[in-house]
Design a protein around this motif. Sequence first.
Motif, mmCIF file in Angstrom:
data_model
loop_
_atom_site.group_PDB
_atom_site.id
_atom_site.type_symbol
_atom_site.label_atom_id
_atom_site.label_comp_id
_atom_site.label_asym_id
_atom_site.label_seq_id
_atom_site.Cartn_x
_atom_site.Cartn_y
_atom_site.Cartn_z
ATOM 1 N N THR A 1 8.489 -8.293 -3.409
ATOM 2 C CA THR A 1 9.073 -9.045 -4.330
ATOM 3 C C THR A 1 8.040 -9.916 -5.335
ATOM 4 O O THR A 1 6.925 -9.819 -5.040
ATOM 5 N N ILE A 2 8.752 -10.917 -6.106
ATOM 6 C CA ILE A 2 7.882 -11.542 -7.135
ATOM 7 C C ILE A 2 8.693 -12.714 -6.847
ATOM 8 O O ILE A 2 10.030 -13.111 -6.574
ATOM 9 N N GLY A 3 7.988 -13.951 -7.199
ATOM 10 C CA GLY A 3 8.764 -15.312 -7.047
ATOM 11 C C GLY A 3 7.483 -16.160 -7.741
ATOM 12 O O GLY A 3 6.838 -16.091 -8.441
ATOM 13 N N LEU A 4 7.955 -17.669 -7.624
ATOM 14 C CA LEU A 4 7.377 -18.887 -8.050
ATOM 15 C C LEU A 4 6.083 -19.134 -7.292
ATOM 16 O O LEU A 4 6.012 -18.811 -6.009
ATOM 17 N N PRO A 5 5.081 -19.647 -8.151
ATOM 18 C CA PRO A 5 4.016 -20.235 -6.947
ATOM 19 C C PRO A 5 4.477 -21.455 -6.496
ATOM 20 O O PRO A 5 5.548 -22.281 -6.759
ATOM 21 N N GLY A 6 3.978 -21.564 -5.111
ATOM 22 C CA GLY A 6 4.450 -22.942 -4.548
ATOM 23 C C GLY A 6 4.271 -22.629 -2.815
ATOM 24 O O GLY A 6 4.023 -21.263 -2.659
ATOM 25 N N PRO A 7 4.659 -23.195 -2.411
ATOM 26 C CA PRO A 7 5.112 -23.017 -0.551
ATOM 27 C C PRO A 7 5.848 -21.833 -0.634
ATOM 28 O O PRO A 7 7.155 -21.757 -1.226
ATOM 29 N N LEU A 8 5.474 -20.852 0.561
ATOM 30 C CA LEU A 8 6.355 -19.871 1.055
ATOM 31 C C LEU A 8 6.616 -20.056 2.471
ATOM 32 O O LEU A 8 6.262 -20.834 3.090
ATOM 33 N N PRO A 9 7.847 -19.455 2.800
ATOM 34 C CA PRO A 9 8.223 -19.471 4.302
ATOM 35 C C PRO A 9 7.090 -18.800 4.973
ATOM 36 O O PRO A 9 6.565 -17.746 4.550
ATOM 37 N N PRO A 10 6.960 -19.144 6.208
ATOM 38 C CA PRO A 10 6.011 -18.684 7.201
ATOM 39 C C PRO A 10 6.278 -17.181 7.139
ATOM 40 O O PRO A 10 7.610 -16.497 7.341
ATOM 41 N N GLY A 11 5.409 -16.339 7.302
ATOM 42 C CA GLY A 11 5.534 -14.974 7.504
ATOM 43 C C GLY A 11 5.234 -14.114 5.903
ATOM 44 O O GLY A 11 5.238 -12.782 6.079
ATOM 45 N N LEU A 12 5.319 -15.044 5.167
ATOM 46 C CA LEU A 12 4.854 -14.361 3.716
ATOM 47 C C LEU A 12 3.763 -14.846 3.172
ATOM 48 O O LEU A 12 2.921 -16.005 3.517
ATOM 49 N N ARG A 13 3.323 -14.022 2.060
ATOM 50 C CA ARG A 13 1.868 -14.320 1.528
ATOM 51 C C ARG A 13 1.823 -14.005 0.191
ATOM 52 O O ARG A 13 2.664 -13.004 -0.337
ATOM 53 N N PHE A 14 0.963 -14.343 -0.768
ATOM 54 C CA PHE A 14 0.958 -14.119 -1.999
ATOM 55 C C PHE A 14 0.023 -13.044 -2.186
ATOM 56 O O PHE A 14 -0.908 -12.881 -1.406
ATOM 57 N N LEU A 15 0.293 -12.010 -3.081
ATOM 58 C CA LEU A 15 -0.598 -10.744 -3.161
ATOM 59 C C LEU A 15 -1.082 -11.029 -4.645
ATOM 60 O O LEU A 15 -0.640 -11.112 -5.577
ATOM 61 N N GLY A 16 -2.591 -10.466 -4.769
ATOM 62 C CA GLY A 16 -3.398 -10.730 -5.841
ATOM 63 C C GLY A 16 -4.120 -9.385 -6.214
ATOM 64 O O GLY A 16 -3.823 -8.377 -5.718
ATOM 65 N N PRO A 17 -5.000 -9.493 -7.089
ATOM 66 C CA PRO A 17 -6.172 -8.450 -7.604
ATOM 67 C C PRO A 17 -6.783 -7.692 -6.410
ATOM 68 O O PRO A 17 -7.024 -6.876 -6.364
ATOM 69 N N ARG B 1 0.783 -1.212 -0.069
ATOM 70 C CA ARG B 1 -0.154 -0.057 0.084
ATOM 71 C C ARG B 1 0.773 1.199 0.049
ATOM 72 O O ARG B 1 0.151 2.234 -0.386
ATOM 73 N N ARG B 2 2.053 1.269 0.189
ATOM 74 C CA ARG B 2 2.830 2.360 0.078
ATOM 75 C C ARG B 2 3.292 2.840 -1.109
ATOM 76 O O ARG B 2 3.069 2.261 -2.342
ATOM 77 N N ALA B 3 3.323 4.049 -1.208
ATOM 78 C CA ALA B 3 3.872 4.872 -2.546
ATOM 79 C C ALA B 3 4.909 5.762 -2.086
ATOM 80 O O ALA B 3 4.795 6.642 -1.406
ATOM 81 N N PRO B 4 5.923 5.505 -3.129
ATOM 82 C CA PRO B 4 5.832 4.566 -3.959
ATOM 83 C C PRO B 4 5.841 3.187 -3.517
ATOM 84 O O PRO B 4 6.834 2.957 -2.273
ATOM 85 N N MET B 5 5.738 1.892 -4.009
ATOM 86 C CA MET B 5 6.034 0.764 -3.616
ATOM 87 C C MET B 5 7.211 0.385 -3.681
ATOM 88 O O MET B 5 7.866 0.310 -4.576
ATOM 89 N N PRO B 6 7.929 0.082 -2.352
ATOM 90 C CA PRO B 6 9.712 -0.539 -2.647
ATOM 91 C C PRO B 6 9.178 -1.888 -2.964
ATOM 92 O O PRO B 6 8.687 -2.659 -2.532
ATOM 93 N N LEU B 7 10.299 -2.154 -3.797
ATOM 94 C CA LEU B 7 10.590 -3.563 -4.565
ATOM 95 C C LEU B 7 11.931 -4.076 -4.091
ATOM 96 O O LEU B 7 12.871 -3.424 -3.900
ATOM 97 N N ALA B 8 11.877 -5.431 -3.984
ATOM 98 C CA ALA B 8 13.138 -6.061 -3.576
ATOM 99 C C ALA B 8 13.292 -7.067 -4.847
ATOM 100 O O ALA B 8 12.593 -7.918 -5.180
ATOM 101 N N THR B 9 14.070 -6.927 -5.722
ATOM 102 C CA THR B 9 14.216 -7.411 -7.041
ATOM 103 C C THR B 9 15.801 -7.497 -7.201
ATOM 104 O O THR B 9 16.804 -7.538 -6.792
ATOM 105 N N ALA B 10 15.837 -8.536 -8.540
ATOM 106 C CA ALA B 10 17.220 -8.727 -9.011
ATOM 107 C C ALA B 10 17.667 -7.597 -9.490
ATOM 108 O O ALA B 10 16.940 -6.505 -9.714
ATOM 109 N N GLN B 11 18.739 -7.363 -10.734
ATOM 110 C CA GLN B 11 19.243 -6.397 -11.258
ATOM 111 C C GLN B 11 18.379 -6.174 -12.505
ATOM 112 O O GLN B 11 17.553 -7.075 -12.818
#
Length: 294
Positions: free
Chosen positions: A235-251, A182-192
């Motif tokens: 951040t972005i990643g693969l579908p599948g199990p996530l470590p505890p404390g993370l969740r997928f974000l959608g529409p 919800r932050r603006a601008p949205m902070p991203l953690a990505t590769a290069q």
Amino acid sequence: MLAIPPGIDPDLLRSFVLIAEGGSFTRAASAVGRTQSAVSMQIRRLEETLGQPLLLRGPRGVETTPHGIWLLERARRLLAMHDEIVTTFRTPAVAGTVRLGTPDDYALRWLPGILARFAQVHPAVEVEVTCAPSNELVDRLVRDEIDLTLLSGGNERPGMMGQPLWRAGLRWIGSAGHATHRRAPMPLATAQPGCVWHSAAVRALDEAGIPWRVAYTSTSQMGTLAPTLAGLAVTIGLPGPLPPGLRFLGPEEGMPPLPDFSIVLVTGDIGGPVVDTLAEAIRAGFAEAAVTQA
């Protein structure tokens, strides 16, 4: 020592395991190269041999009966031993060293089982694994520093023939305890910026009119998940199990859709029996995972 009881064809057990794990006669038939009716007849023969129903078609698809659940675990072990015996005697002996490249997140999710089975069948082969981002692995392949590599699709150089192994949609990932998106601008953690995942993420945000900034960069998936877990980035990643404390974000959280991506296998110009044998083992491992995870 476990042995297949007289009267039970291993092909029947294989079809049963694929159906029980994948929940679909159609996918199992495709995996074994038979028609759906032929696979249905195999299951009927297996049930007649054992005298008990093993699979039932229910409202949620194919379900395993209690007898089927009991059989499934034992059938997996029997087939693993059967395949090991057949492969060991039919596969020409290979020896030597093969250099495999892979992004770290692919190594953790897919390679442990593939490499363990490969080592059992080919104990004289030493596999050297290099983990690095896809764009770096392409450079290493060109320089003949590795023999074959897994890549995120889209990183291949012109003229490179990458064999698709797996395809799925990328997912947004956020902290389960923070509303960082919800932050603006949205902070991203990505590769290069050269990473295809990075490009897909910023393109999706730009097209949706969502302001963003790169807050963290890392060459590994764990390096992008750490600040995300702390609620400092998305951040972005693969579908599948996530470590505890993370969740997928959608529409529902206002996140724009991300494109599909693929994992491809690319081999270098200098191959050989050892490289070809490992490549086939990787292809077979991903094909098996596609059936069981579909």
